[in-house]
Design a protein around this motif. Structure first.
Motif, short mmCIF file in Angstrom:
data_model
loop_
_atom_site.label_atom_id
_atom_site.label_comp_id
_atom_site.label_asym_id
_atom_site.label_seq_id
_atom_site.Cartn_x
_atom_site.Cartn_y
_atom_site.Cartn_z
N ALA A 108 17.52 1.46 -10.98
CA ALA A 108 16.66 0.31 -11.24
C ALA A 108 15.63 0.70 -12.28
O ALA A 108 15.17 1.84 -12.32
N LEU A 159 12.33 -1.51 -13.78
CA LEU A 159 11.59 -2.77 -13.76
C LEU A 159 10.24 -2.61 -14.45
O LEU A 159 9.58 -1.58 -14.33
N TRP A 162 6.99 -6.91 -9.71
CA TRP A 162 7.75 -6.48 -10.88
C TRP A 162 8.64 -7.61 -11.37
O TRP A 162 9.07 -8.47 -10.59
N LYS A 188 11.84 -9.53 -12.34
CA LYS A 188 13.17 -9.46 -11.75
C LYS A 188 14.28 -9.34 -12.79
O LYS A 188 15.44 -9.14 -12.44
N VAL A 211 18.78 -3.66 -12.34
CA VAL A 211 18.89 -3.44 -10.89
C VAL A 211 20.36 -3.34 -10.54
O VAL A 211 21.10 -4.32 -10.68
N TYR A 217 15.89 -5.92 -5.04
CA TYR A 217 14.45 -6.16 -5.24
C TYR A 217 14.02 -7.32 -4.37
O TYR A 217 14.64 -8.39 -4.37
N ASN A 243 9.21 -4.89 -3.45
CA ASN A 243 9.87 -3.69 -2.94
C ASN A 243 11.24 -3.52 -3.58
O ASN A 243 11.97 -4.49 -3.80
N LEU A 244 11.60 -2.27 -3.85
CA LEU A 244 12.98 -1.92 -4.13
C LEU A 244 13.59 -1.45 -2.81
O LEU A 244 13.06 -0.53 -2.17
N THR A 261 12.34 1.11 1.75
CA THR A 261 11.67 0.35 0.70
C THR A 261 10.80 1.27 -0.15
O THR A 261 10.21 2.23 0.34
N SER A 269 7.66 0.99 -3.01
CA SER A 269 6.65 0.09 -3.57
C SER A 269 5.53 0.90 -4.19
O SER A 269 5.42 2.11 -4.00
#
Length: 215
Positions: A81, A83, A96, A98, A102, A107, A111-112, A184, A186
């Protein structure tokens, strides 16, 4: 007794020359083995890393290009990813855009979310623009795994007694960690209002890729 000039050979000289020849041969063999090993590794690396695509959608300054280069050289079958930070920040937890890269990661609300377990390399970089007054200020970046702060970067700007119109400050942090499914990732910034989304919008990035694992 008169001895004519010339080289005199004895047992010690013969032994020394023998050791010298053996040492030279051993060094030559080591050199050949080292070169052969390097050539094998280079061939393996060339075979395992595919050529990066030329039409990469994102491009920034020097630091962002470094992150893109990491992703380009990574095995692209892996989760990844890249971003850029949203221009509309209203919370200490950063959001972030979108429309970044990714793949194999989800996403959701800043959070990823990890979809495949493995060792992940995580890197976040932010640019701050601070208008100094007459007091110092701390800027802090926190990298969170789930709700736990794993890494943080802290810097003090606007030293007392020094008045400067604008100060540009870069903060970055990275982490290599094993992440199970649904973990997650962040980023928290206490003074999010100073994240510069105008001057260097392409330099505020969160980059993640699977270093080792299966996806």
């Amino acid at each position: 007794m008169h001895v004519p000039p010339g080289p005199v050979a004895g047992p010690l000289g013969t032994t020394t020359r023998g050791y010298f020849c053996l040492t030279t041969v051993a060094l030559a063999l080591c050199l050949i083995f080292t070169v052969a090993t390097i050539m094998v590794l280079v061939v393996q690396r060339t075979d395992s890393v595919p050529s990066p695509p030329d039409n990469f959608p994102l491009k920034g300054g020097n630091c962002s290009e470094d992150l893109l280069c990491i992703l380009k050289r990574a095995p692209f079958k892996k989760s990844r990813a890249y971003l850029q930070v949203s221009k509309h920040l209203n919370n200490t937890k950063l959001s972030w855009n979108k429309d970044g890269i990714v793949h194999g990661v989800r996403y959701e609300d800043g959070n990823l979310v990890i979809q495949f377990p493995g060792w992940y390399f995580i890197l976040c970089q932010l640019q701050f623009l601070v208008q100094c007054s007459n007091h110092s200020m701390d800027l802090k970046l926190e990298l969170l795994i789930n709700t736990e702060v794993k890494k943080q970067a802290l810097v003090t700007v606007c030293e007392s007694g020094i008045q400067t119109k604008n100060i540009y400050q870069n903060l970055s942090q990275f982490l290599l960690d094993y992440l199970p499914v649904n973990t997650t990732i962040s980023v928290m910034v206490d003074k999010f209002q100073y994240v510069d989304t105008i001057t260097f919008p392409l330099e505020n990035v969160l980059s993640v890729f699977l270093y080792s694992g299966s996806d």
